[in-house]
Design an enzyme around this catalytic site. Structure first.
Site, PDB file in Angstrom:
ATOM      1  N   ARG A   1      58.938  63.566  60.002  1.00 35.15           N
ATOM      2  CA  ARG A   1      60.390  63.164  59.126  1.00 35.15           C
ATOM      3  C   ARG A   1      59.943  61.967  57.760  1.00 35.15           C
ATOM      4  O   ARG A   1      60.291  61.621  57.058  1.00 35.15           O
ATOM      5  CB  ARG A   1      60.855  62.092  59.903  1.00 35.15           C
ATOM      6  CG  ARG A   1      61.904  62.368  60.670  1.00 35.15           C
ATOM      7  CD  ARG A   1      62.908  61.588  61.960  1.00 35.15           C
ATOM      8  NE  ARG A   1      61.568  61.920  62.752  1.00 35.15           N
ATOM      9  CZ  ARG A   1      61.936  60.667  64.643  1.00 35.15           C
ATOM     10  NH1 ARG A   1      63.312  60.620  64.594  1.00 35.15           N
ATOM     11  NH2 ARG A   1      60.761  60.759  64.485  1.00 35.15           N
TER      12      ARG A   1
ATOM     13  N   LYS B   1      51.731  59.490  60.512  1.00 34.13           N
ATOM     14  CA  LYS B   1      52.308  59.155  60.336  1.00 34.13           C
ATOM     15  C   LYS B   1      51.830  57.638  60.757  1.00 34.13           C
ATOM     16  O   LYS B   1      51.959  56.501  59.736  1.00 34.13           O
ATOM     17  CB  LYS B   1      53.101  58.492  61.263  1.00 34.13           C
ATOM     18  CG  LYS B   1      54.593  57.706  61.385  1.00 34.13           C
ATOM     19  CD  LYS B   1      55.924  57.707  62.426  1.00 34.13           C
ATOM     20  CE  LYS B   1      55.586  57.843  64.108  1.00 34.13           C
ATOM     21  NZ  LYS B   1      56.957  58.201  64.245  1.00 34.13           N
TER      22      LYS B   1
ATOM     23  N   ALA C   1      34.862  34.484  19.906  1.00 34.74           N
ATOM     24  CA  ALA C   1      35.342  35.652  20.508  1.00 34.74           C
ATOM     25  C   ALA C   1      35.293  37.015  19.599  1.00 34.74           C
ATOM     26  O   ALA C   1      33.898  37.149  18.865  1.00 34.74           O
ATOM     27  CB  ALA C   1      36.165  35.261  19.509  1.00 34.74           C
TER      28      ALA C   1
ATOM     29  N   SER D   1      31.010  34.649  16.750  1.00 32.36           N
ATOM     30  CA  SER D   1      32.313  35.751  16.726  1.00 32.36           C
ATOM     31  C   SER D   1      31.323  36.803  15.968  1.00 32.36           C
ATOM     32  O   SER D   1      30.908  37.376  15.859  1.00 32.36           O
ATOM     33  CB  SER D   1      33.574  34.790  16.049  1.00 32.36           C
ATOM     34  OG  SER D   1      33.897  33.921  16.083  1.00 32.36           O
TER      35      SER D   1
ATOM     36  N   ALA E   1      27.375  34.904  13.543  1.00 34.97           N
ATOM     37  CA  ALA E   1      28.478  35.624  14.088  1.00 34.97           C
ATOM     38  C   ALA E   1      28.716  36.930  13.541  1.00 34.97           C
ATOM     39  O   ALA E   1      27.478  36.874  11.975  1.00 34.97           O
ATOM     40  CB  ALA E   1      29.491  34.912  13.326  1.00 34.97           C
TER      41      ALA E   1
END
Ligand code: UD1
Ligand code: CA
Length: 481
Positions: free
Chosen positions: A18, A25, A383, A408, A426
């Protein structure tokens, strides 16, 4: 107290038609575990002589799911019904006096309820004691037909109910206690008289009572405990109840959970006092939170170990990672396997880490990928910094010292080492080691050409508009309308 005269038999050989699934199951998960695992775990505290699990459909996978738990496996092949499953298990039960039988698909059952069923069986000196429940909607379940107030006459399967029996609302949970000396002869008289041609264990009840044996019924204190999982809807309901139980356990232990119904917590998760879990959080696997942690909305933690006062800001994904005291993660961070944030470290928004140690108080606040890297303490990563750890074939290590400042948008091409106290300009592409307290610059120099922009614009305008730029621009406006 051990029950050395008791064996437990878990019936888990059926297919579960089912559910409409290629997975057996009892392997379907609810509440963070396969159904069968919940059942075996619930039985262990009874300390029986043995726990026997009858497997058949997808026997190998079902066996694997319970392998780490104390249970003996018996193979039922083919699966000719719940009564047949008991006959197949007979030899494995040895000389035990009592068998507690459970289906593998009713995982909400509690140890306390089994203990109480066994006590009723023993004191009542019964041949069988059936755990029953009274349901508003009993459809689908076998029904209890009582002979007297205390004695059961028979169990009638849903498909075999007479019209007047449809009203019966006391159901068979499929959890029973049997005295084995009387069960075996009764079961030998059961015939596969049903449309599936199966030997039903439930038919043994009528066989017992017809011989004058005593069959008792005990109504479960909470009918939800006996819910069987025959359909996907049953699975969803059982999962919901497990999750609710787990949240209640953590709240009782001093954890604040906001909008609790939206929070999903796996069974082995723990959390210390005064943690706060915001809406829509998932705590999965063996995740462990210390005290006073805050897990904000939409975050997912899998096998994450957090010490005290850790803050996970919204929508972060943390897997197989360790976060020490006072660390902060997110929003929108992804911490992958092997990330280790030392005390006070911070990983901010849109940062991905993998096999990375971020030293004490160091920060990776924005838009970075830090993989196969080790950072010292009080280092700041600008960043957009990226560790290039992969050369297309192998992964390489980046080592960054303490008090380093990486500007960054730098790329650190591994293997590479940045010494303590160094600066990276950077926008550098760093391919060589940078010594202690030094500046690493790896970018082309800037040239400013005075007046260049204005001249360029005039040239471009002349080329685009010809000799009469005004006329053209009017035409353009007309077009736009
Ligand atoms: C069974 C009971 C029913 C009860 C209901 C409670 C029978 C005939 N009926 O019905 O009275 O109300 O449970 O949930 O027992 N299994 C085997 N071998 C087999 C067949 C089944 O091991 O040959 C296992 C299944 O894997 C399952 C359990 O026995 O875990 C019960 O079988 P299932 O088909 O789910 O029975 P139900 O129709 O739910
Ligand atoms: Ca069932």
């Amino acid at each position: 107290m051990p029950n050395k005269d008791v064996v437990i038999v878990i019936l888990a050989a059926g297919r579960g038609t089912r559910l409409k699934s290629s997975l057996a199951k009892v392997l379907h998960p609810a509440g963070g575990r396969p159904l069968i695992e919940h059942v075996v775990r619930c039985c262990a505290p009874l300390k029986p002589k043995r726990i026997v699990t009858v497997v058949g459909h997808q026997a190998e996978q079902v066996t694997a799911a319970v392998e780490s738990l104390e249970t003996q496996i018996v193979l039922q092949q083919p699966q000719n019904g719940t009564g047949h499953a008991m006959l197949v298990a007979k030899r494995a039960l040895g000389n035990a006096k009592i068998a507690i039988v459970l289906p593998g698909d009713a995982p909400l059952i509690r140890t306390e309820t089994l203990k109480s069923l066994l006590a009723t069986h023993r004191t009542g000196n019964a041949a069988a004691t059936i755990l029953t429940a009274v349901l508003a909607d009993p459809s689908g379940y076998g029904r209890i037909v009582r002979k007297t107030e205390t004695q059961v006459g028979a169990i009638v399967e849903d498909s075999q109910l007479a019209p007047e029996q449809r009203e019966l609302n006391e159901i068979n949970s499929s959890i029973y206690s049997f005295t084995l000396a009387t069960l075996w002869p009764a079961l030998s008289h059961v015939k596969p008289n049903n449309k599936h041609r199966e030997i039903y264990l439930t038919d043994a009840i009528a066989a017992l009572t017809s011989k004058g044996e005593s069959v008792l019924a005990q109504i479960a204190p909470d009918s939800r405990e006996v819910l069987g999982c025959n359909t996907r809807a049953d699975l969803a309901e059982v999962d919901r109840i497990f999750r609710e139980r787990k949240r209640e356990e953590l709240m009782a232990a001093g954890v604040t959970i906001q909008l609790p119904e939206t929070v999903l917590i796996d069974p082995e998760v723990s959390a210390g006092e005064d943690c706060t879990i915001e809406p829509g959080v998932q705590l999965l696997g063996k995740t462990k939170l210390g005290e006073r942690c805050v897990i904000q909305t939409g975050s997912v933690l899998l096998n994450a170990i957090l010490d005290d006062e850790v803050t996970v800001k919204p929508h972060s994904l943390i897997e197989e990672s360790r976060l020490e005291d006072g660390t902060t993660v997110g929003p929108f961070a992804r911490l992958r396997v092997g990330t280790h944030l030392k005390a006070g470290a911070r990983v901010g928004n849109f940062v991905e880490t993998k096999k990375a140690v971020i030293g004490e108080g160091s920060k990776v606040p924005h838009l970075s990928y830090i993989g196969d890297a080790r950072l010292g303490s009080k280092t700041n990563i600008g960043a957009g910094t990226i560790t290039c750890n992969y050369d297309g074939v192998n992964k390489h290590q980046t080592t960054i010292g303490s008090r380093v400042f990486v500007g960054s948008d730098s790329v650190l091409i591994a293997p590479v080492k940045i010494g303590d106290g160094a600066y990276i300009a950077a926008g550098s592409a760093i391919t060589k080691n940078v010594p202690t307290e030094s500046l690493g610059v790896a970018r082309s120099y800037q040239i400013n050409k005075k007046g260049w922009a204005g001249k360029k614009r005039r040239e471009l305008a002349a080329a685009a508009h010809g000799k009469s730029p005004k006329k053209k621009s009017r035409k353009k406006r007309g077009k736009r309308r």
